[in-house]
Design a protein around this motif. Structure first.
Motif, PDB file in Angstrom:
ATOM      1  N   ALA A  29      -6.200  14.622  -7.391  1.00 18.19           N
ATOM      2  CA  ALA A  29      -5.788  15.612  -6.400  1.00 18.19           C
ATOM      3  C   ALA A  29      -6.361  15.204  -5.040  1.00 18.19           C
ATOM      4  N   ARG A  30      -5.531  15.164  -4.029  1.00 15.46           N
ATOM      5  CA  ARG A  30      -5.969  14.799  -2.684  1.00 15.46           C
ATOM      6  C   ARG A  30      -6.602  16.000  -2.016  1.00 15.46           C
ATOM      7  N   LYS A  31      -7.808  15.797  -1.490  1.00 20.11           N
ATOM      8  CA  LYS A  31      -8.438  16.868  -0.748  1.00 20.11           C
ATOM      9  C   LYS A  31      -8.350  16.552   0.736  1.00 20.11           C
ATOM     10  N   GLU A  32      -8.575  17.546   1.533  1.00 19.20           N
ATOM     11  CA  GLU A  32      -8.490  17.372   2.975  1.00 19.20           C
ATOM     12  C   GLU A  32      -9.620  16.474   3.467  1.00 19.20           C
ATOM     13  N   LEU A  33      -9.285  15.591   4.392  1.00 18.20           N
ATOM     14  CA  LEU A  33     -10.279  14.698   4.965  1.00 18.20           C
ATOM     15  C   LEU A  33     -11.068  15.418   6.046  1.00 18.20           C
ATOM     16  N   ASN A  34     -12.321  15.088   6.154  1.00 17.32           N
ATOM     17  CA  ASN A  34     -13.156  15.616   7.216  1.00 17.32           C
ATOM     18  C   ASN A  34     -12.725  14.940   8.519  1.00 17.32           C
ATOM     19  N   PRO A  35     -12.197  15.700   9.486  1.00 17.09           N
ATOM     20  CA  PRO A  35     -11.673  15.066  10.708  1.00 17.09           C
ATOM     21  C   PRO A  35     -12.754  14.358  11.526  1.00 17.09           C
ATOM     22  N   GLU A  36     -13.989  14.873  11.514  1.00 19.64           N
ATOM     23  CA  GLU A  36     -15.060  14.221  12.264  1.00 19.64           C
ATOM     24  C   GLU A  36     -15.377  12.848  11.662  1.00 19.64           C
ATOM     25  N   THR A  37     -15.415  12.785  10.344  1.00 18.23           N
ATOM     26  CA  THR A  37     -15.687  11.518   9.669  1.00 18.23           C
ATOM     27  C   THR A  37     -14.540  10.541   9.893  1.00 18.23           C
ATOM     28  N   ALA A  38     -13.315  11.040   9.832  1.00 16.96           N
ATOM     29  CA  ALA A  38     -12.159  10.178  10.064  1.00 16.96           C
ATOM     30  C   ALA A  38     -12.168   9.622  11.485  1.00 16.96           C
ATOM     31  N   ASP A  39     -12.475  10.465  12.467  1.00 15.17           N
ATOM     32  CA  ASP A  39     -12.537  10.000  13.858  1.00 15.17           C
ATOM     33  C   ASP A  39     -13.651   8.969  14.056  1.00 15.17           C
ATOM     34  N   ALA A  40     -14.797   9.213  13.425  1.00 18.85           N
ATOM     35  CA  ALA A  40     -15.911   8.271  13.541  1.00 18.85           C
ATOM     36  C   ALA A  40     -15.554   6.935  12.899  1.00 18.85           C
ATOM     37  N   LEU A  41     -14.857   6.976  11.774  1.00 20.37           N
ATOM     38  CA  LEU A  41     -14.451   5.736  11.107  1.00 20.37           C
ATOM     39  C   LEU A  41     -13.438   4.962  11.949  1.00 20.37           C
ATOM     40  N   ILE A  42     -12.483   5.667  12.521  1.00 14.63           N
ATOM     41  CA  ILE A  42     -11.495   5.009  13.395  1.00 14.63           C
ATOM     42  C   ILE A  42     -12.196   4.366  14.590  1.00 14.63           C
ATOM     43  N   ARG A  43     -13.134   5.098  15.198  1.00 13.21           N
ATOM     44  CA  ARG A  43     -13.864   4.573  16.356  1.00 13.21           C
ATOM     45  C   ARG A  43     -14.654   3.326  15.977  1.00 13.21           C
ATOM     46  N   ARG A  44     -15.370   3.376  14.848  1.00  7.92           N
ATOM     47  CA  ARG A  44     -16.166   2.234  14.404  1.00  7.92           C
ATOM     48  C   ARG A  44     -15.298   1.026  14.080  1.00  7.92           C
ATOM     49  N   LEU A  45     -14.198   1.277  13.406  1.00  6.81           N
ATOM     50  CA  LEU A  45     -13.291   0.186  13.054  1.00  6.81           C
ATOM     51  C   LEU A  45     -12.720  -0.460  14.317  1.00  6.81           C
ATOM     52  N   CYS A  46     -12.391   0.360  15.306  1.00  2.09           N
ATOM     53  CA  CYS A  46     -11.880  -0.184  16.574  1.00  2.09           C
ATOM     54  C   CYS A  46     -12.946  -1.007  17.298  1.00  2.09           C
ATOM     55  N   HIS A  47     -14.203  -0.577  17.240  1.00  2.00           N
ATOM     56  CA  HIS A  47     -15.279  -1.357  17.852  1.00  2.00           C
ATOM     57  C   HIS A  47     -15.410  -2.726  17.187  1.00  2.00           C
ATOM     58  N   LEU A  48     -15.303  -2.753  15.867  1.00  2.00           N
ATOM     59  CA  LEU A  48     -15.382  -4.032  15.153  1.00  2.00           C
ATOM     60  C   LEU A  48     -14.185  -4.924  15.476  1.00  2.00           C
ATOM     61  N   LEU A  49     -13.012  -4.324  15.602  1.00  2.00           N
ATOM     62  CA  LEU A  49     -11.821  -5.097  15.960  1.00  2.00           C
ATOM     63  C   LEU A  49     -11.926  -5.625  17.386  1.00  2.00           C
ATOM     64  N   ASP A  50     -12.502  -4.822  18.288  1.00  2.00           N
ATOM     65  CA  ASP A  50     -12.714  -5.274  19.666  1.00  2.00           C
ATOM     66  C   ASP A  50     -13.686  -6.450  19.719  1.00  2.00           C
ATOM     67  N   ALA A  51     -14.690  -6.432  18.847  1.00  2.00           N
ATOM     68  CA  ALA A  51     -15.661  -7.530  18.823  1.00  2.00           C
ATOM     69  C   ALA A  51     -14.997  -8.848  18.419  1.00  2.00           C
ATOM     70  N   GLY A  52     -13.973  -8.775  17.605  1.00  2.00           N
ATOM     71  CA  GLY A  52     -13.258  -9.985  17.194  1.00  2.00           C
ATOM     72  C   GLY A  52     -12.138 -10.376  18.130  1.00  2.00           C
ATOM     73  N   ASP A  53     -11.802  -9.510  19.080  1.00  2.00           N
ATOM     74  CA  ASP A  53     -10.747  -9.783  20.058  1.00  2.00           C
ATOM     75  C   ASP A  53     -11.415 -10.386  21.292  1.00  2.00           C
ATOM     76  N   PHE A  54     -11.687 -11.697  21.242  1.00  2.00           N
ATOM     77  CA  PHE A  54     -12.526 -12.354  22.225  1.00  2.00           C
ATOM     78  C   PHE A  54     -12.020 -12.256  23.655  1.00  2.00           C
ATOM     79  N   PHE A  55     -10.722 -12.284  23.844  1.00  2.00           N
ATOM     80  CA  PHE A  55     -10.179 -12.261  25.194  1.00  2.00           C
ATOM     81  C   PHE A  55      -9.734 -10.866  25.620  1.00  2.00           C
ATOM     82  N   GLY A  56      -9.912  -9.880  24.772  1.00  2.00           N
ATOM     83  CA  GLY A  56      -9.587  -8.499  25.110  1.00  2.00           C
ATOM     84  C   GLY A  56      -8.105  -8.236  25.253  1.00  2.00           C
ATOM     85  N   ARG A  57      -7.293  -8.992  24.560  1.00  2.00           N
ATOM     86  CA  ARG A  57      -5.841  -8.840  24.690  1.00  2.00           C
ATOM     87  C   ARG A  57      -5.350  -7.480  24.189  1.00  2.00           C
TER      88      ARG A  57
END
Length: 188
Positions: A29-57
């Motif tokens: 059964a799918r339960k509702e996701l905690n929006p604060e945790t989801a936002d924090a995960l998206i932010r962290r994942l984007c920071h890691l992706l930015d670190a690998g995007d060397f030229f900032g494209r």
């Protein structure tokens, strides 16, 4: 519910309503996701992706578009992973990034040093691990790369939030059990 199952349940005097029967049939059964945790995960994942995007494209992209472009696998990548039990390069990229992002969110929430490690071999077998000191908070086995590669942001975020909540719950339980010596104590 199947008509025969209803008749059988009625004969025994235990009729299960339709919604409850649907919950029993669904494997999870799918339960509702905690929006604060989801936002924090998206932010962290984007920071890691930015670190690998060397030229900032891709630095000007909105977070979900950035995840879709730089992190998510295409249908072709998914087919490549399913063919001949070989793991696509996209899976080898997704596994450590997602576990690093989850560890970062947990570190923000707790104030403890939380680390991650992930390994996956060419056939897709491996593990993802999030730990703090000697305490393993999340341990996920990867068999044939499953549940990777992720092809949708919703599934990625859902998986990440579930792992974070699992780790946080274990951390709270472990803190209560080791309150005498501290979480990262080398004693006992």
């Amino acid at each position: 519910m199947e008509p025969m199952a209803n008749e059988s349940a009625a004969l025994q005097g235990t009729v299960i309503p339709g919604a409850a029967a649907a919950r029993l049939r669904s494997p999870r059964a799918r339960k509702e996701l905690n929006p604060e945790t989801a936002d924090a995960l998206i932010r962290r994942l984007c920071h890691l992706l930015d670190a690998g995007d060397f030229f900032g494209r891709n630095s000007s992209l909105p977070p979900l578009e950035k995840i879709a472009k730089l992190f998510l696998a295409s249908a072709g990548d998914k087919d490549q992973s399913e063919f001949n039990c070989a793991v696509s390069p996209k899976v080898r990229q997704q596994v450590p990034l997602l576990f690093q992002a989850m560890a970062g969110v947990m570190e923000e929430r707790t104030g403890l040093m939380i680390q991650s490690t992930a390994e996956i071999n060419g056939e897709g077998f491996g593990r993802g691990l999030i730990y703090s000191g000697r305490v393993i908070l999340v341990l996920k086995s990867l068999r044939a790369g499953f549940p990777f590669p992720f092809t949708s942001a919703e599934k990625t975020i859902s998986y990440g939030v579930e792992c974070i909540e699992e780790g946080m719950a274990f951390l709270e339980k472990y803190k209560e059990l080791t309150s005498a010596h501290g979480l990262l104590s080398l004693e006992g």
